[in-house]
Structure formats: C-alpha cells, structure tokens
Motif scaffolding. Structure first.
Motif, PDB file in Angstrom:
ATOM      1  N   GLY A 173      -4.735-108.601 -59.030  1.00  0.00           N
ATOM      2  CA  GLY A 173      -5.998-107.972 -58.531  1.00  0.00           C
ATOM      3  C   GLY A 173      -6.961-107.630 -59.675  1.00  0.00           C
ATOM      4  O   GLY A 173      -6.882-107.931 -60.764  1.00  0.00           O
ATOM      5  N   LEU A 174      -8.296-107.469 -59.169  1.00  0.00           N
ATOM      6  CA  LEU A 174      -9.243-107.233 -60.110  1.00  0.00           C
ATOM      7  C   LEU A 174     -10.158-106.108 -59.609  1.00  0.00           C
ATOM      8  O   LEU A 174     -10.165-105.932 -58.162  1.00  0.00           O
ATOM      9  N   LEU A 175     -10.904-105.447 -60.435  1.00  0.00           N
ATOM     10  CA  LEU A 175     -11.690-104.247 -60.010  1.00  0.00           C
ATOM     11  C   LEU A 175     -13.064-104.409 -60.773  1.00  0.00           C
ATOM     12  O   LEU A 175     -13.046-104.696 -61.920  1.00  0.00           O
ATOM     13  N   CYS A 176     -14.099-104.718 -59.948  1.00  0.00           N
ATOM     14  CA  CYS A 176     -15.502-104.984 -60.725  1.00  0.00           C
ATOM     15  C   CYS A 176     -16.314-103.758 -60.367  1.00  0.00           C
ATOM     16  O   CYS A 176     -16.441-103.185 -59.084  1.00  0.00           O
ATOM     17  N   GLU A 177     -16.707-102.910 -61.590  1.00  0.00           N
ATOM     18  CA  GLU A 177     -17.486-101.725 -61.315  1.00  0.00           C
ATOM     19  C   GLU A 177     -18.969-102.167 -61.874  1.00  0.00           C
ATOM     20  O   GLU A 177     -19.025-102.732 -62.755  1.00  0.00           O
ATOM     21  N   PHE A 178     -19.835-101.965 -60.863  1.00  0.00           N
ATOM     22  CA  PHE A 178     -20.942-102.473 -61.064  1.00  0.00           C
ATOM     23  C   PHE A 178     -22.010-101.464 -61.936  1.00  0.00           C
ATOM     24  O   PHE A 178     -21.978-100.247 -61.866  1.00  0.00           O
ATOM     25  N   SER A 179     -22.685-102.113 -62.773  1.00  0.00           N
ATOM     26  CA  SER A 179     -23.702-101.280 -63.826  1.00  0.00           C
ATOM     27  C   SER A 179     -24.907-101.057 -63.242  1.00  0.00           C
ATOM     28  O   SER A 179     -25.705-100.439 -63.956  1.00  0.00           O
ATOM     29  N   THR A 180     -25.359-101.730 -62.079  1.00  0.00           N
ATOM     30  CA  THR A 180     -26.456-101.678 -61.597  1.00  0.00           C
ATOM     31  C   THR A 180     -26.705-100.943 -60.209  1.00  0.00           C
ATOM     32  O   THR A 180     -25.469-100.984 -59.643  1.00  0.00           O
ATOM     33  N   GLU A 181     -27.766-100.566 -59.826  1.00  0.00           N
ATOM     34  CA  GLU A 181     -27.794 -99.939 -58.582  1.00  0.00           C
ATOM     35  C   GLU A 181     -28.574-100.742 -57.366  1.00  0.00           C
ATOM     36  O   GLU A 181     -28.783-100.590 -56.562  1.00  0.00           O
ATOM     37  N   ASN A 182     -28.971-101.965 -58.051  1.00  0.00           N
ATOM     38  CA  ASN A 182     -29.946-102.844 -57.123  1.00  0.00           C
ATOM     39  C   ASN A 182     -28.966-103.681 -56.250  1.00  0.00           C
ATOM     40  O   ASN A 182     -28.088-104.413 -56.769  1.00  0.00           O
ATOM     41  N   MET A 183     -29.066-103.435 -55.081  1.00  0.00           N
ATOM     42  CA  MET A 183     -28.006-103.723 -54.032  1.00  0.00           C
ATOM     43  C   MET A 183     -28.082-105.532 -53.987  1.00  0.00           C
ATOM     44  O   MET A 183     -27.065-106.091 -53.681  1.00  0.00           O
ATOM     45  N   ASP A 184     -29.193-106.020 -54.208  1.00  0.00           N
ATOM     46  CA  ASP A 184     -29.374-107.479 -54.283  1.00  0.00           C
ATOM     47  C   ASP A 184     -28.530-108.151 -55.299  1.00  0.00           C
ATOM     48  O   ASP A 184     -28.079-109.088 -55.122  1.00  0.00           O
ATOM     49  N   GLU A 185     -28.738-107.242 -56.546  1.00  0.00           N
ATOM     50  CA  GLU A 185     -27.979-107.863 -57.608  1.00  0.00           C
ATOM     51  C   GLU A 185     -26.302-107.836 -57.328  1.00  0.00           C
ATOM     52  O   GLU A 185     -25.704-108.666 -57.625  1.00  0.00           O
TER      53      GLU A 185
END
Length: 248
Positions: A173-185
């Motif tokens: 499995g994998l976990l991706c934590e996003f550094s942006t709050e831009n929902m399109d990105e």
C-alpha cells in the motif's frame, strides 16, 4: 590441334571445353540441404533451390517478461521446430498486484506514475524516488516549477525503512500526503495514482473512482475498485491525504 581448355564440372554440367564446347565425364550432381521452416531444399554448392520451405509449426502462446512500468507484456507464439517467434501480440496487464502485494517495485511504480501524468488533463507533474526526513522510502510529486504537490510513502506491514529495504522492494500500500491545498492539483495527483495502481483504468474511469471515493468519506470506509481500496481525507496536521491498499 589446340588443346581443350576444360572448365570444371558443376552440379548440373560435366567438364566442358570453353573453346569448342565439348564435354567429358558427368555433372557432379547437387548436394542437397534439407528444407527448413523458412528456406526450401537448397544445394549447398551452387545455391539452387527446389520445392518450398516447410513453414513454421506454431506452438503454444508464451508470455514474455512483463513491463510493470508500462503495464504491458508480449505474448509470443514460437515455432516448435526452429524456435523462431512466429507471431507477437502486445497485451496490457489488467492487474498489477498478486498475493497481497503490488508487483511493481518502488522504482518501477514511481517511473510508471511519472509516465502517466502527461495523460492527465493539464498536468505537468514529475515524480522522483526520495528518502524522507524520517529515513523511509518515498516518492515526491512535483509540478513544472518543482513545487512539491505531495509525498508518497510505501508500506507493507509498516512504512518501508530506507536503511533496510531496497528501492526494488514491492509494497502492499501507499500513503500520499499532499503539500498543497489547491484541490485541482490534488485531484490531478490522485487521478495519476489511481491509474498507476490500476492499469485497467483510463482517466475518465479514474475520475469515477475518485468521485465514489470522496462520497465514501462520509462513512469513513474505504472505497474498493478491482480489489484496491482508496481512502481520502484530512490528516491530523490538516493536510489532505490519500491511502491506497489492497483488499484483504
């Protein structure tokens, strides 16, 4: 009288005088080499052929070495007589997991994800394998300006330790934590990840999976598609994160 000037006998002609054309003896005869799948019966001396090639005898279809970056495999049909590949068909892999683990290594998955992003609309993301500050193996997703969109961490029973595991390791499995709050990105990044773990999906299919995944956030249960579970929500620190794992 002048002497004859004899030309050596060939497979089909006896010894012959090049001046008057007189012959003596007999032709040597052909030295035949048996026909093969692609070449008819052939004289090994003069090269003359007779009849036709035998043609290939197709055997069973054999699977070549899968390419887990492109999620493809060659299906080869070999001749049972000469072993030559008579026919080839490139087939897409339907699944990239077996026995509870994803088949691509961390390197292969990261490369695959990077190759898929150009197929996501208006997406210029790149990917790279990294060792994070916590000394675990991961991949970063960055945009064209090299700004980080998110960080992917890989796990089996626990997050894979960079000091003890090779980048050739597989993962469950994998976990991706996003550094942006831009929902399109974030959406663009998610579509790429969904397509990377499930090669049967096009972008429109991945978008449908993403919509159903967001709907399932209400119940906090994973959304499963093709044996793969997806959970999207907010981490403790407030950032959005995506968890992808295999169905038990």
């Amino acid at each position: 009288m002048a002497d004859h000037k004899w030309k050596e006998a060939t497979c089909e002609e006896p010894e012959t005088c090049t001046v008057c054309g007189k012959t003596q003896g007999t032709a040597k005869g052909h030295t035949w080499k048996a026909a093969t799948c692609t070449v008819p019966k052939t004289c090994s001396v003069c090269g003359k052929t007779e009849g036709e090639a035998l043609g290939h005898t197709p055997g069973e279809v054999e699977m070549g070495e899968p390419d887990y970056v492109l999620a493809t495999v060659w299906l080869n049909t070999k001749c049972t007589v000469c072993g030559e590949i008579e026919d080839r068909e490139l087939k897409g892999l339907k699944y990239l997991y077996e026995d509870g683990k994803f088949i691509p290594s961390i390197d292969e998955f990261t490369e695959r994800l990077g190759k898929l992003y150009p197929y996501v609309k208006d997406c210029d993301y790149t990917t790279q394998v990294v060792v994070t500050d916590d000394d675990v193996l991961g991949s970063i997703i960055a945009d064209g300006n090299r700004d980080r969109i998110g960080t992917i961490l890989f796990f089996n029973n626990k997050i894979i330790d960079a000091s003890s595991r090779s980048r050739r390791s597989t993962f469950s499995g994998l976990l991706c934590e996003f550094s942006t709050e831009n929902m399109d990105e974030i959406v663009s990044a998610i579509l790429g990840i969904i397509m990377a773990v499930d090669p049967s999906l096009e972008e429109s299919d991945a978008a449908d999976v993403a919509r159903k995944m967001v709907i399932s956030m209400v119940s906090s249960d994973p959304y499963y598609e093709d044996g793969i579970g997806y959970v999207f929500g907010n981490a403790d620190g407030g950032n959005y994160r995506l968890v992808v794992s295999l169905e038990n």
